[in-house]
Design an enzyme around this catalytic site. Structure first.
Site, PDB file in Angstrom:
ATOM      1  N   HIS A 126     -14.739 -32.173 -18.282  1.00 11.46           N
ATOM      2  CA  HIS A 126     -15.385 -33.354 -17.713  1.00 11.46           C
ATOM      3  C   HIS A 126     -15.213 -33.424 -16.200  1.00 11.46           C
ATOM      4  CE1 HIS A 126     -11.457 -35.391 -17.242  1.00 11.46           C
ATOM      5  NE2 HIS A 126     -11.150 -34.818 -18.400  1.00 11.46           N
ATOM      6  N   ASP A 127     -16.248 -33.908 -15.537  1.00 15.24           N
ATOM      7  CA  ASP A 127     -16.241 -34.177 -14.097  1.00 15.24           C
ATOM      8  C   ASP A 127     -16.126 -32.922 -13.238  1.00 15.24           C
ATOM      9  OD1 ASP A 127     -16.183 -37.197 -14.286  1.00 15.24           O
ATOM     10  OD2 ASP A 127     -14.323 -36.732 -15.340  1.00 15.24           O
ATOM     11  N   GLY A 144     -10.505 -30.651 -16.392  1.00 16.38           N
ATOM     12  CA  GLY A 144     -11.319 -31.703 -15.803  1.00 16.38           C
ATOM     13  C   GLY A 144     -11.238 -31.733 -14.288  1.00 16.38           C
TER      14      GLY A 144
END
Length: 279
Positions: A126-127, A144
């Site tokens: 994520h991100d 992440g």
């Protein structure tokens, strides 16, 4: 749509009526496409592909069997916020690849550039922010909030710690564990990554001239030299190579804030991290 440009959806595939499909999209057997998905022109999903969440896949990208794209982030702080995964054009996403959207704590977006290759089993957490023409070899893993800049290559079974930055034209060796930022043009390797030199093969393949490579060699020698502070080394590199764009990029990279410190040559000590804290 009608004619040759209409999406081709296999009878066994499940495509939500709210999904947006561009011209010439192909959805293979047993694939599943969710309601908030957008597939741009010419996207090809092979069999057994799952695309969910608020995901956009760019034109002509090919996704191979058993890839899972856009499913919820592997973050216990994620509470279902409407974050996104945006994938650029002309990417190749091979079997069993996983990619997750962003979270509230990371800007709500995972973004992938154009022309990348994600080999079997690689993971984008994520991100993350992935540039153009990046390669993740088999089972390479990004935690992440990782940034990977253009033309970087991550070898098989390598892993990058969350919040790390990987600079342009970096080569990460297979089975390498990266827990610090890697400055542009470097080649790193090891159980905990250390700089083993410039990525000379990559630089030559991409047309960097002899003078630029010579300047980068000198810049690396200065940046990671003994004695003095990190800030002094950066200033010396910047002053000596004012006219070289590659060295300027290197200087700009190390001048940015780093939450993880920087990879450096193994000879400089077991800790293998340096940041602006000693400036």
């Amino acid at each position: 749509m009608t004619g040759a440009s209409a999406p081709a959806i296999h009878p066994t595939a499940i495509v939500d009526p709210k999904a947006e499909l561009g011209a010439g999209v192909s959805v293979g057997p047993y694939s599943v496409v969710g309601p908030h998905v957008r597939l741009d022109d010419g996207v090809e999903l092979h069999s057994h592909v799952a695309v969910s969440g608020r995901t956009r896949i760019g034109a002509r990208t090919r996704v191979f069997p058993f890839a899972s794209i856009g499913s919820a982030p592997q973050d216990l702080k994620y509470k279902g916020e409407p974050s996104e995964l945006v994938i650029g054009a002309d990417n190749t996403i091979r079997e069993h690849v996983t990619m997750n959207p962003g979270t509230e704590g990371g800007g709500m977006l995972t973004r992938i550039g154009d022309g990348c290759l994600f080999m079997v089993g690689s993971h984008v957490g994520h991100d993350c922010r992935i540039g153009n023409r990046v390669i993740l070899a088999n089972n390479a893993t990004l935690g992440g909030h990782v940034t990977v800049e253009d033309h970087a290559i991550l070898g098989g079974l390598s892993a990058v710690h969350q919040f790390c930055r990987i600079g342009r034209h970096v080569m990460v060796g297979g089975m390498t564990g990266v827990e610090h930022d890697v400055v542009p043009y470097a080649m790193v390797m090891g159980n905990r990554a250390w700089i083993s030199g410039l990525n000379l093969v990559g630089l030559k393949r991409r047309g960097f001239g002899r003078e630029t490579i010579k300047a980068l060699r000198d810049a690396y020698a200065l940046l990671f030299s003994e004695g003095g502070t990190w800030a002094e080394h950066i200033a010396q590199v910047a002053a000596r190579h004012t006219d070289d764009p590659a060295v300027r990029e290197l200087v700009e990279f190390v001048q940015q804030d780093s939450s993880r410190g920087f990879c450096r040559p193994q000879a400089e000590g077991k800790g293998n991290a340096r940041s602006g804290d000693d400036a």
